[in-house]
Design an enzyme around this catalytic site. Structure first.
Site, PDB file in Angstrom:
ATOM      1  N   HIS A  75       0.846  -1.196   0.000  1.00  0.00           N
ATOM      2  CA  HIS A  75       0.000   0.000   0.000  1.00  0.00           C
ATOM      3  C   HIS A  75       0.876   1.239   0.000  1.00  0.00           C
ATOM      4  O   HIS A  75       1.897   1.277   0.676  1.00  0.00           O
ATOM      5  CB  HIS A  75      -0.897   0.032   1.237  1.00  0.00           C
ATOM      6  CG  HIS A  75      -2.080  -0.867   1.118  1.00  0.00           C
ATOM      7  ND1 HIS A  75      -3.215  -0.717   1.861  1.00  0.00           N
ATOM      8  CD2 HIS A  75      -2.314  -1.933   0.319  1.00  0.00           C
ATOM      9  CE1 HIS A  75      -4.091  -1.649   1.532  1.00  0.00           C
ATOM     10  NE2 HIS A  75      -3.558  -2.404   0.605  1.00  0.00           N
ATOM     11  N   PRO A 107      -3.126   0.490  19.106  1.00  0.00           N
ATOM     12  CA  PRO A 107      -2.930  -0.006  17.736  1.00  0.00           C
ATOM     13  C   PRO A 107      -3.145   1.025  16.636  1.00  0.00           C
ATOM     14  O   PRO A 107      -2.914   0.718  15.458  1.00  0.00           O
ATOM     15  CB  PRO A 107      -3.966  -1.136  17.627  1.00  0.00           C
ATOM     16  CG  PRO A 107      -4.992  -0.822  18.648  1.00  0.00           C
ATOM     17  CD  PRO A 107      -4.299  -0.093  19.746  1.00  0.00           C
ATOM     18  N   TYR A 149      -9.068   5.367   7.947  1.00  0.00           N
ATOM     19  CA  TYR A 149      -9.163   5.752   9.358  1.00  0.00           C
ATOM     20  C   TYR A 149     -10.242   6.831   9.454  1.00  0.00           C
ATOM     21  O   TYR A 149     -10.092   7.896   8.848  1.00  0.00           O
ATOM     22  CB  TYR A 149      -7.842   6.347   9.848  1.00  0.00           C
ATOM     23  CG  TYR A 149      -6.728   5.344  10.050  1.00  0.00           C
ATOM     24  CD1 TYR A 149      -5.960   4.891   8.979  1.00  0.00           C
ATOM     25  CD2 TYR A 149      -6.436   4.854  11.319  1.00  0.00           C
ATOM     26  CE1 TYR A 149      -4.930   3.979   9.169  1.00  0.00           C
ATOM     27  CE2 TYR A 149      -5.396   3.944  11.521  1.00  0.00           C
ATOM     28  CZ  TYR A 149      -4.649   3.509  10.440  1.00  0.00           C
ATOM     29  OH  TYR A 149      -3.630   2.613  10.646  1.00  0.00           O
ATOM     30  N   LYS A 196       2.045   0.149  15.048  1.00  0.00           N
ATOM     31  CA  LYS A 196       3.483   0.096  15.324  1.00  0.00           C
ATOM     32  C   LYS A 196       3.943  -1.133  16.113  1.00  0.00           C
ATOM     33  O   LYS A 196       5.145  -1.410  16.173  1.00  0.00           O
ATOM     34  CB  LYS A 196       3.928   1.358  16.095  1.00  0.00           C
ATOM     35  CG  LYS A 196       3.859   2.623  15.278  1.00  0.00           C
ATOM     36  CD  LYS A 196       4.905   2.634  14.188  1.00  0.00           C
ATOM     37  CE  LYS A 196       4.662   3.685  13.150  1.00  0.00           C
ATOM     38  NZ  LYS A 196       4.880   3.239  11.775  1.00  0.00           N
ATOM     39  N   TYR A 224       4.306   6.871   9.529  1.00  0.00           N
ATOM     40  CA  TYR A 224       3.520   5.668   9.235  1.00  0.00           C
ATOM     41  C   TYR A 224       4.384   4.604   8.553  1.00  0.00           C
ATOM     42  O   TYR A 224       4.332   3.426   8.896  1.00  0.00           O
ATOM     43  CB  TYR A 224       2.292   6.023   8.372  1.00  0.00           C
ATOM     44  CG  TYR A 224       1.194   4.997   8.521  1.00  0.00           C
ATOM     45  CD1 TYR A 224       0.079   5.260   9.304  1.00  0.00           C
ATOM     46  CD2 TYR A 224       1.284   3.755   7.908  1.00  0.00           C
ATOM     47  CE1 TYR A 224      -0.912   4.309   9.469  1.00  0.00           C
ATOM     48  CE2 TYR A 224       0.297   2.796   8.069  1.00  0.00           C
ATOM     49  CZ  TYR A 224      -0.800   3.088   8.840  1.00  0.00           C
ATOM     50  OH  TYR A 224      -1.786   2.140   9.006  1.00  0.00           O
TER      51      TYR A 224
HETATM   52  C1  PHB Z   1      -4.958  -4.233  11.121  1.00  0.00           C
HETATM   53  O1  PHB Z   1      -5.101  -4.485   9.905  1.00  0.00           O
HETATM   54  O2  PHB Z   1      -5.125  -5.105  11.977  1.00  0.00           O
HETATM   55  C2  PHB Z   1      -4.586  -2.863  11.541  1.00  0.00           C
HETATM   56  C3  PHB Z   1      -4.316  -1.906  10.591  1.00  0.00           C
HETATM   57  C4  PHB Z   1      -3.974  -0.625  10.989  1.00  0.00           C
HETATM   58  C5  PHB Z   1      -3.932  -0.301  12.323  1.00  0.00           C
HETATM   59  C6  PHB Z   1      -4.192  -1.267  13.282  1.00  0.00           C
HETATM   60  C7  PHB Z   1      -4.531  -2.555  12.904  1.00  0.00           C
HETATM   61  O3  PHB Z   1      -3.626   0.964  12.704  1.00  0.00           O
END
Ligand code: PHB
Ligand code: APR
Length: 391
Positions: free
Chosen positions: A72, A293, A201, A297, A385
């Site tokens: 990505h 989460p 997000y 990270k 990120y």
């Molecule tokens: C996930 O795909 O589990 C995931 C992706 C992004 C995040 C946290 C978890 O910030």
């Protein structure tokens, strides 16, 4: 029994450490309290930074990751009925992330270690560290009902946040910092194709939501929920209702539903134990630090730690040099605190805080608007990120 490095925990940290040490010709034994099946199927995060991918490929662990991992080059932020893409590719000179489940990393590591004759003992119990501040530490444990004693040169505590390694360090020697958050994440794994080509997000008036994925046929979605919620209070239709209302905030976009195959609630916490070494015991990964989460990270920091630890232990065996062992915690902690700050920041930016008045909510939107317009603000998010590498 004897080995050079006794490793507690067969998560990403313990397994990669064992593999990296083996590449240097250093023996280790990994002791894991759960079964192989359990650790291979435990659903966890799934975002690998560029640095982590490079590390795994260099260590010869890239075959399936490169075939099945989804590359990505950005993420999408949703707020105030708008969508804004942060384009990592443009902002970080072509860097990106790879979506590949943590349990896939764990499966690759276990099969690689076992194929190379590496020793991983599953289902061990009563693990107890002895003489960690001497030059001859050892690990007592029980396997198949038999008490064992494993003598080592070093012990690596890679046994996660609730393991026994950190608590083997005398309390008065521990320097730690933490923060809790007044909400949790409810996560679902779904048999459905992704509804977007990037992770989304969302900051919505009802709280945070995230649309993520694992493969072209499996998605992973999260919603902010209350700390005291339990799964009984979240039947599938309530989960879908919340996901639809928090994510479908822009015209013409719909979230594809599917069968929910896993559902769990995770509390959010930031924690750092800066005492990552005590004598011959070294802590790595979640045993030493955890992040909420939101910045994805956790696994990346765990793998970053063990790359430093394997180099430090190798230097000790090669040249008797203590220098890298002495610098181990400092080297890790620069990355750890960067990850802590970024995860705290993303969490603060995107969640609805129960105590918030509208002033706080307006500040979040002001910052999201700024991120959408300012090249330097977007670059800072992108750099963090994809993973910031200190020199
Ligand atoms: C996930 O795909 O589990 C995931 C992706 C992004 C995040 C946290 C978890 O910030
Ligand atoms: N003895 C042996 N093994 C133990 C013990 C013990 N006393 N206590 C815990 N373990 C095992 C756990 O069962 C687990 O398999 O240690 C392992 C620790 O693995 P993780 O929790 O995955 O921790 P780590 O390898 O540091 O990876 C960090 O995991 O929680 C996620 O978000 C986090 O992605 C990050 C990653």
């Amino acid at each position: 029994m004897q080995t050079q490095v006794g490793i507690i925990g067969a998560g990403p940290a313990g397994l990669l450490l064992s593999h990296l040490l083996a590449l240097h010709g250093i023996n280790s034994v990994v002791l894991e309290s759960r079964s192989r099946e359990y650790v291979e199927n435990r659903v966890r995060a799934g975002v690998l930074e560029q640095r982590t991918v490079d590390l795994l490929i260099q260590a010869g662990l890239g075959t399936r990751l490169q075939q099945e991992g989804m590359q990505h080059h950005g993420i999408e932020l949703r707020f105030s009925n708008k969508a804004h893409r942060i384009n990592f590719n443009e902002l970080t000179d072509g860097k990106g992330i790879t979506i590949y489940g943590q349990q896939e990393v764990v499966k690759d590591l276990i099969s690689t270690r076992l194929a190379a004759g590496g020793e991983i003992q599953f289902n061990v119990s009563a693990v107890c560290l002895q003489k960690i501040d001497s030059e001859n530490p050892s690990i007592e444990y029980t396997a198949d009902g038999v008490n064992q004693n494993l003598e080592c040169d070093f012990i690596a505590g890679c046994d996660g946040f609730h393991g026994i390694s950190r608590s083997s360090i005398p309390t008065n020697k521990i320097s730690s910092f933490d923060r809790t958050y007044p909400f949790a994440w409810l996560g679902v794994l779904v048999n459905a194709p992704p509804s977007s080509d990037v992770l989304i997000y969302a900051n919505s008036p009802d709280g945070f939501a995230l649309h993520s994925m694992r493969s072209p046929t499996v998605t992973r979605n999260y919603i902010q929920c209350s700390l005291d919620d339990n799964l009984d209070g979240w039947p599938d239709d309530r989960v879908w209702q919340a996901l639809h209302s928090r994510l479908e905030t822009i015209e013409g976009w719909t979230l594809i539903e599917g069968e929910i195959t896993e559902k769990s609630i995770t509390p959010m916490r930031s924690y750092v134990c800066e005492t990552m070494r005590h004598g011959r015991l070294f802590l790595a990964g979640d045993a030493a630090h955890i992040v909420p989460p939101t910045g994805a990270k956790g696994m990346n920091l765990a793998l970053s730690d063990v790359s430093y630890l394997s180099e430090a232990i190798n230097a000790w065996y090669l040249a008797g040099s203590e220098e890298k062992l002495i610098n181990y915690a400092d080297n890790c902690l620069r990355h750890v605190w960067r990850g802590e700050h970024f995860s705290w920041h993303m969490t603060s930016l995107l969640h609805k805080f129960p105590s918030d008045n509208q002033f706080q909510a307006r500040l979040q939107i002001a910052e999201l608007e700024f991120l959408s317009q300012s090249n330097s603000a977007s670059t800072a998010l992108a750099e963090n990120y994809v993973g910031y590498k200190f020199n």
